[in-house]
Write a protein that holds these residues in place. Structure first.
Motif, mmCIF file in Angstrom:
data_model
loop_
_atom_site.group_PDB
_atom_site.id
_atom_site.type_symbol
_atom_site.label_atom_id
_atom_site.label_comp_id
_atom_site.label_asym_id
_atom_site.label_seq_id
_atom_site.Cartn_x
_atom_site.Cartn_y
_atom_site.Cartn_z
ATOM 1 N N VAL A 87 -40.780 22.742 27.527
ATOM 2 C CA VAL A 87 -41.173 23.277 26.324
ATOM 3 C C VAL A 87 -40.561 22.442 25.248
ATOM 4 N N LEU A 88 -39.332 22.110 24.985
ATOM 5 C CA LEU A 88 -38.814 21.013 23.988
ATOM 6 C C LEU A 88 -39.238 19.532 24.083
ATOM 7 N N THR A 89 -39.998 19.392 25.104
ATOM 8 C CA THR A 89 -40.360 17.972 25.491
ATOM 9 C C THR A 89 -41.830 17.751 25.507
ATOM 10 N N GLN A 90 -42.550 18.973 25.470
ATOM 11 C CA GLN A 90 -43.751 18.699 25.615
ATOM 12 C C GLN A 90 -44.634 17.912 24.583
ATOM 13 N N ILE B 110 -33.929 12.378 19.339
ATOM 14 C CA ILE B 110 -32.898 13.499 20.197
ATOM 15 C C ILE B 110 -32.395 12.650 21.548
ATOM 16 N N LEU B 111 -33.615 12.014 22.149
ATOM 17 C CA LEU B 111 -33.210 11.471 23.367
ATOM 18 C C LEU B 111 -32.018 10.310 23.394
ATOM 19 N N ALA C 23 -30.791 21.477 20.806
ATOM 20 C CA ALA C 23 -31.387 22.566 21.944
ATOM 21 C C ALA C 23 -31.488 21.704 23.149
ATOM 22 N N LEU C 24 -32.051 20.837 23.207
ATOM 23 C CA LEU C 24 -32.456 19.605 24.261
ATOM 24 C C LEU C 24 -31.133 19.398 25.246
ATOM 25 N N HIS C 25 -29.989 18.974 24.510
ATOM 26 C CA HIS C 25 -28.678 18.768 25.024
ATOM 27 C C HIS C 25 -28.266 19.931 25.826
#
Length: 311
Positions: free
Chosen positions: A167-170, A179-180, A152-154
């Motif tokens: 939101v995804l990285t909070q 994921i990074l 989802a982050l991609h």
């Protein structure tokens, strides 16, 4: 219950992300940007609303609890979408929240459709950061990938979705760090995707979150700085240099970002990189073909008496 027509046959897909092949091959699937609403007739859409409104829940004190083995949890469309997928696709927030509430830490939240998209992928694509937050809190796994290998982050980095990205990285967790550094099936990590799409603020945020500014994409070993030169993006070059990009990093062919400036129009990029590239790396490396020819004798380079079909 026949749900085969509920999504109108369209899918929410991904664009290929390879810089060099971006416009050279047809898309594997069409990206649905209208969330599916325009693809439905009025009676079809109304039927979806009625069906979702009939989902069976029972009250338990101040909490709503899903009936065990409720049939609606097994219902899927021909595209593999569950009721949760449909609620997110059609931005039916109330229904989506009800379903999420009933499925806390349940594997149902991580069900993937035929394109291997979870509800979390779809919430990012449809730009619904509140649903993204609720899905994560309920236990949706952000590491799951779609058919293109994108988390989802991609997807958020490709779309430039600042709200969903936030939101995804909070939460600074080990999951986020993995994921990074995770490449999709095109070999691109989140940083490469943000760079390719010229989202400078996301590039800065990703590096601040721990993304490796010198990470190489897996196809040809280009760093984000190499990609910036390929795209002739001076602002991106400046941003990456300020973030600590190594101008002396070599791709798999042995070329620095400076080498990629030759034959390109933006002389300012070339000047900026020339001044920063190590003196011993400024000369273009010899290609293998050139070195092979240099080592061949004159006789080996001359082809004579070739016969083709007896002539």
């Amino acid at each position: 219950m026949d749900m085969r027509t509920t999504t109108g046959g369209h899918r929410l897909g991904d664009f290929p992300e390879d810089v060099d092949a971006k416009h050279e091959k047809p898309l594997a699937c069409e990206e649905r940007v209208d969330s599916g609403l325009d693809s439905l007739k009025e009676d079809e859409y109304r039927r979806i609303v009625d069906e979702m409104g009939s989902l069976s829940f029972q009250e338990c004190g101040n909490h709503t609890k899903v009936v065990v083995c409720e049939p609606w949890m097994q219902e899927v469309t021909e595209d593999g979408d569950t009721y949760l997928h449909l609620a997110v696709i059609h931005e039916a927030e109330e229904y989506a929240l009800q379903i999420i509430k009933q499925c806390q830490n349940h594997s149902f939240l991580n069900r993937q459709n035929n394109q291997r998209q979870t509800a979390l992928h779809l919430a990012v694509i449809t730009e619904q950061p509140f649903i993204v937050e609720q899905l994560l809190r309920a236990g949706c796994d952000p590491r799951l990938v779609d058919m293109s290998g994108n988390t989802a982050l991609h997807v958020a980095c490709r779309r430039g979705s600042l709200a969903c990205f936030s939101v995804l990285t909070q939460n600074q967790t080990q999951t986020l760090r993995s994921i990074l550094s995770f490449p999709n099936y095109s070999g691109h990590a989140c940083l490469h995707i943000a760079a390719i799409n010229n989202y400078l603020s996301l590039v800065e945020s990703l590096v601040q979150l721990g993304a490796d500014v010198n990470a190489k994409e897996q196809c040809s070993g280009r760093t984000s700085l190499h990609l910036a030169v390929d795209l002739q993006n001076l602002d991106l070059v400046h941003t990456l240099i300020e973030l600590g990009a190594n101008v002396n990093s070599l791709n798999y062919g042995g070329y620095t970002a400076y080498h990629l400036t030759f034959g390109r129009k933006n002389s300012e990029i070339q000047r900026q990189l020339y001044n920063r590239t190590s003196l011993d790396l400024r000369a273009m490396p010899e290609s293998e073909s050139e070195s092979d020819e240099d080592g061949m004798s004159e006789d080996e380079c001359i082809y004579d008496d070739i016969q083709f079909c007896g002539r």
